[in-house]
Design an enzyme around this catalytic site. Sequence first.
Site, PDB file in Angstrom:
ATOM      1  N   ARG A  30     -10.979 -12.759  10.046  1.00  9.24           N
ATOM      2  CA  ARG A  30     -10.421 -12.250  11.290  1.00  9.24           C
ATOM      3  C   ARG A  30     -11.538 -11.803  12.233  1.00  9.24           C
ATOM      4  O   ARG A  30     -12.383 -10.967  11.889  1.00  9.24           O
ATOM      5  CB  ARG A  30      -9.510 -11.059  10.979  1.00  9.24           C
ATOM      6  CG  ARG A  30      -8.971 -10.322  12.198  1.00  9.24           C
ATOM      7  CD  ARG A  30      -7.985 -11.148  12.981  1.00  9.24           C
ATOM      8  NE  ARG A  30      -7.263 -10.332  13.948  1.00  9.24           N
ATOM      9  CZ  ARG A  30      -6.464 -10.818  14.887  1.00  9.24           C
ATOM     10  NH1 ARG A  30      -6.285 -12.134  14.984  1.00  9.24           N
ATOM     11  NH2 ARG A  30      -5.841 -10.029  15.719  1.00  9.24           N
TER      12      ARG A  30
ATOM     13  N   HIS B 262      -5.630  -5.177   7.826  1.00  8.26           N
ATOM     14  CA  HIS B 262      -4.911  -6.378   8.283  1.00  8.26           C
ATOM     15  C   HIS B 262      -4.237  -6.168   9.640  1.00  8.26           C
ATOM     16  O   HIS B 262      -3.775  -7.139  10.258  1.00  8.26           O
ATOM     17  CB  HIS B 262      -3.847  -6.782   7.260  1.00  8.26           C
ATOM     18  CG  HIS B 262      -4.379  -7.514   6.067  1.00  8.26           C
ATOM     19  ND1 HIS B 262      -5.157  -6.914   5.095  1.00  8.26           N
ATOM     20  CD2 HIS B 262      -4.238  -8.809   5.691  1.00  8.26           C
ATOM     21  CE1 HIS B 262      -5.457  -7.801   4.164  1.00  8.26           C
ATOM     22  NE2 HIS B 262      -4.929  -8.960   4.502  1.00  8.26           N
TER      23      HIS B 262
ATOM     24  N   GLU C  87       6.937   6.875 -15.524  1.00  9.74           N
ATOM     25  CA  GLU C  87       6.157   7.385 -16.658  1.00  9.74           C
ATOM     26  C   GLU C  87       5.656   8.818 -16.408  1.00  9.74           C
ATOM     27  O   GLU C  87       4.605   9.218 -16.911  1.00  9.74           O
ATOM     28  CB  GLU C  87       4.945   6.491 -16.960  1.00  9.74           C
ATOM     29  CG  GLU C  87       5.250   5.022 -17.093  1.00  9.74           C
ATOM     30  CD  GLU C  87       6.047   4.694 -18.346  1.00  9.74           C
ATOM     31  OE1 GLU C  87       6.026   5.504 -19.275  1.00  9.74           O
ATOM     32  OE2 GLU C  87       6.679   3.646 -18.381  1.00  9.74           O
TER      33      GLU C  87
END
Length: 389
Positions: A278, A348, A373
Amino acid sequence: MSIDTLAPSALGFDLSEDQKLIQESIRDFVEQRVAPTVMERDESCEFPHDIVNELAEMNMLGIYHDEKYGGAGFDAVSFTIVLEEIARWDASLALTVASHTSLCSAHIAQAGTEEQKLKYLSQLTTGQALGAWALTEPGSGSDASNMKTTAVKDGNKWILNGSKIFITQGSVGSIYVVLAVTDRTKGSKGVSAFILEKNMKGFSHGPKLKKLGMNSSDTTEIYMEDVEVPEDNLLGEIGSGFIDTMKILDGGRIGIGSIGVGIARGAFEESKKYAMERSQFGRPIGQNQAIQWKIVDMGVHIESARLLVQRAAWLKDQGRPYTREASIAKLFASEMCTKACLDAIQIHGGYGYTKEYHVERFLRDAKLLEIGEGTSEVQRMVLARHFMK
């Protein structure tokens, strides 16, 4: 010899040849069979029976269980390697492997009789059956000792009534380990574990839950209405269910930590790739210090989390106490993972917010790791007891 001249192998940081082979094998499998269709599964929420069957053929569903019962007989460190490689592309699949292996199968391996291991564990390690572990209820999550599901002795059988929620493999499983109260007056010492089979009368499950992430992992509620369970299916001693559960959760937290490392590594690798492709203002954004520092922080935290996870696994392999280390690894890796995924989306930009790229899925999957958990808050409670001694 000074510490700075020691080779990594002398410090014990190198993988063994067997572990390297496992890593290469599972990485190749994931890149060829899992990665190409992971976005489709996330959208469809379909459970990947075919891929799970292939993993079973590779002996990945019984990787650290005894060869006597169909397992591969490897160590817990190898298990962390497998989960990281799978989670790098598909955390839902990694969660399936982790819950099957380190919860349901591990409970039977730990507390089961020889007959139970031959009958049930052998099916689980070879993938003939998928396992589910049923602890959480609609009204008792972290406070597991407050469960409402009951088991009442009736002659040579137990009668179970109640419901469990957020059960991984809830509808696709065939063998279930279920926790139930056998003596309400004894609190946590009045909880016992039982092995149930899917076809038992009165046993059923609800529809798949709609979730933020982990979409192709099968998660449902299960119901028990006067389910008759043979007395031989009592798992462990009467009243030992809660104590055994705490030990099982220690191993499960290593698995969650491994998945966190895998997802974060995915965010890291996708961000590096995007940052070099990019361009803005005439150059790749990866040349900007602001982007580089985010990627550096990701890398440092992933390396740190992996070491914590593998340290806990190594202690487990040595037969040494690892409750504290498993909790540290789970807490750090899960929170690190969420932060890495947030940074990946930021790198991004607008594209990171779309389903065109993997990173938005990584974030949705990551959040569960701070909850399942034992939540991050529970981990801090556990660690406070250790650190404040």
